[in-house]
Design an enzyme around this catalytic site. Structure first.
Site, PDB file in Angstrom:
ATOM      1  N   ALA A 145      41.448  46.030  44.348  1.00 53.08           N
ATOM      2  CA  ALA A 145      40.305  45.224  43.915  1.00 53.08           C
ATOM      3  C   ALA A 145      40.786  44.069  43.038  1.00 53.08           C
ATOM      4  CB  ALA A 145      39.314  46.087  43.150  1.00 53.08           C
ATOM      5  N   GLY A 146      39.989  43.010  43.011  1.00 50.12           N
ATOM      6  CA  GLY A 146      40.299  41.866  42.161  1.00 50.12           C
ATOM      7  C   GLY A 146      40.644  40.615  42.932  1.00 50.12           C
ATOM      8  N   LYS A 158      36.759  39.462  44.886  1.00 49.52           N
ATOM      9  CA  LYS A 158      35.734  40.052  44.027  1.00 49.52           C
ATOM     10  C   LYS A 158      34.358  40.093  44.682  1.00 49.52           C
ATOM     11  CE  LYS A 158      37.960  38.561  39.720  1.00 49.52           C
ATOM     12  NZ  LYS A 158      38.108  39.864  39.057  1.00 49.52           N
ATOM     13  N   THR A 191      35.890  43.731  41.424  1.00 44.43           N
ATOM     14  CA  THR A 191      34.815  44.511  40.828  1.00 44.43           C
ATOM     15  C   THR A 191      33.515  43.711  40.835  1.00 44.43           C
ATOM     16  OG1 THR A 191      36.329  45.742  39.420  1.00 44.43           O
ATOM     17  CG2 THR A 191      34.047  45.640  38.696  1.00 44.43           C
ATOM     18  N   ASN A 233      45.950  38.216  33.330  1.00 43.63           N
ATOM     19  CA  ASN A 233      44.612  37.686  33.568  1.00 43.63           C
ATOM     20  C   ASN A 233      43.622  38.255  32.561  1.00 43.63           C
ATOM     21  OD1 ASN A 233      42.174  39.328  34.859  1.00 43.63           O
ATOM     22  ND2 ASN A 233      44.071  40.354  35.494  1.00 43.63           N
ATOM     23  N   SER A 283      39.370  48.094  33.009  1.00 46.66           N
ATOM     24  CA  SER A 283      39.738  46.697  32.795  1.00 46.66           C
ATOM     25  C   SER A 283      39.816  46.417  31.299  1.00 46.66           C
ATOM     26  CB  SER A 283      38.709  45.756  33.427  1.00 46.66           C
ATOM     27  OG  SER A 283      38.945  44.425  33.012  1.00 46.66           O
ATOM     28  N   ASN A 308      45.278  50.442  36.489  1.00 45.60           N
ATOM     29  CA  ASN A 308      44.852  49.063  36.286  1.00 45.60           C
ATOM     30  C   ASN A 308      45.963  48.290  35.571  1.00 45.60           C
ATOM     31  OD1 ASN A 308      43.084  46.758  35.993  1.00 45.60           O
ATOM     32  ND2 ASN A 308      41.340  48.161  35.956  1.00 45.60           N
ATOM     33  N   THR A 309      45.640  47.120  35.038  1.00 49.45           N
ATOM     34  CA  THR A 309      46.612  46.307  34.304  1.00 49.45           C
ATOM     35  C   THR A 309      46.870  46.897  32.919  1.00 49.45           C
ATOM     36  OG1 THR A 309      44.828  44.897  33.489  1.00 49.45           O
ATOM     37  CG2 THR A 309      45.943  44.205  35.508  1.00 49.45           C
ATOM     38  N   GLY A 354      52.683  47.283  40.095  1.00 51.36           N
ATOM     39  CA  GLY A 354      54.108  46.990  40.139  1.00 51.36           C
ATOM     40  C   GLY A 354      54.775  47.190  41.477  1.00 51.36           C
TER      41      GLY A 354
END
Length: 340
Positions: A61-62, A65, A85, A110, A174, A245-246, A296
């Site tokens: 996802a992302g 969007k 999302t 981001n 997020s 996630n990030t 990654g």
């Protein structure tokens, strides 16, 4: 070919390049020339969450969007596509600039902030798609919705996309929506998972089909946090977990000009943290709850590593931006060797 295109795109600001690249994909797909530049991976079917995936490498996802580009992205050979999302109401996200490249690290920072056009826009696009592969829809809460009312947003999201999704992802990880990650812990998580399962059951009864629901979690968790999340997911009866996630950590990019930029770091620097979370989850979950590994993946080895750690499927995003469609084939082949 993609290397040349990437060099041209990287001369543009990141968000502008993102839009140009997706628009170009759409044009190529509509002209019927997309397959000229891409090679479809050989089938590597897997069954996860009761769904048949043609191969285990999906799009995270992302990237799309609003589900504006499903058909073009779906033609590249992904085993599945996840859009979103999406939040109940449209929202602009955070002020620009909000995306930063770190090419030396094959990474991106981001702080988009769930910018999207809302449920109605996304559902219209999903309904008109030609792509018939596995489609996941990632739902979140609006920025202005207090955490104590967040379950209402997630219920709205699940109910709205349920008829159109093959699986649904609930995003509680997020770092770019204030307070969102607090929903991953303690009673907040347990209450939210209970509400999610209630909504899923109501939708199953209404629509006569069961759509699995997964939860996407952050990489910034200690062992105790991982054990708690795993136990809560099992207790609630969720269908899967997406890890991860990030990250908000900057340890791997210390000294970079963008090190201090707020937001989530994705790409190669997240690889190790993501694998540790997957390993921790698998130690608690075993095969009782499938793990989708993301974070990654930049080559075949990093894709296969997620499978060795306990994931059943993987997703790519930042690596796809740096490597292009060839990464899909490389990841599929590496995973094929790993599981054969």
């Amino acid at each position: 070919m993609y290397g040349l295109l990437r060099n041209l795109l990287f001369r543009l600001p990141p968000e502008r390049a993102h839009n140009v690249a997706l628009g170009s994909l759409d044009v190529a797909q509509k002209l019927g020339i997309l397959n000229t530049f891409t090679r479809q991976p050989e089938p590597c079917p897997v069954n996860v969450m009761g769904l048949e995936f043609p191969n285990p490498v999906g799009l995270a996802a992302g990237l799309d969007k609003n589900a504006d580009h499903i058909d073009a992205l779906g033609a590249l050979g992904f085993g599945f596509i996840e859009v979103g999302t999406v939040t109940p109401l449209a929202q602009p996200g955070n002020p620009k600039p909000r995306m930063f490249r770190l090419p030396e690290h094959q990474a991106i920072i981001n702080r988009m902030g769930f910018n999207n056009e809302g449920l109605e826009h996304l559902i219209t696009n999903v309904r008109h798609r030609r792509y018939r592969g596995v489609l996941g829809i990632n739902v979140g809460k609006n920025k202005d919705t207090p955490n104590e009312q967040s379950e209402q947003d997630y219920r709205k999201g699940i109910a709205a996309v349920y008829p159109y999704a093959d699986y649904i992802t609930v995003n509680v990880s997020s770092p770019n929506t204030p307070g969102l990650r607090d929903l991953q812990f303690g009673d907040s998580l347990k209450q939210l998972l209970h509400a999610i399962k209630e909504e899923q059951a109501a939708c199953e009864q209404k629509h006569g089909r069961y759509v699995p629901v997964a939860v996407k979690i952050a990489p910034d968790m200690d062992e105790q946090g991982i054990r708690f999340v795993a136990a809560a997911l099992l207790e609630a009866g969720l269908d899967g977990v997406i890890a991860t996630n990030t990250t908000i950590s900057r340890e791997a990019v210390k000294g970079h000009v963008h090190e201090q930029e707020a937001g989530g770091l994705s790409g190669a620097p997240v690889r190790e943290a993501s694998v540790k979370v997957i390993q921790g989850l698998y130690a608690e979950l075993g095969d009782r709850l499938p793990i989708i590994g993301v974070g990654g993946i930049t080559d075949g080895d990093s894709a296969a590593e997620k499978i060795r750690a306990g994931a059943k499927l993987v997703q790519i995003y930042t690596g796809f931006i740096y490597r292009g469609p060839s990464l899909i084939n490389e990841a599929v082949e590496a995973i094929r060797k790993e599981i054969s």
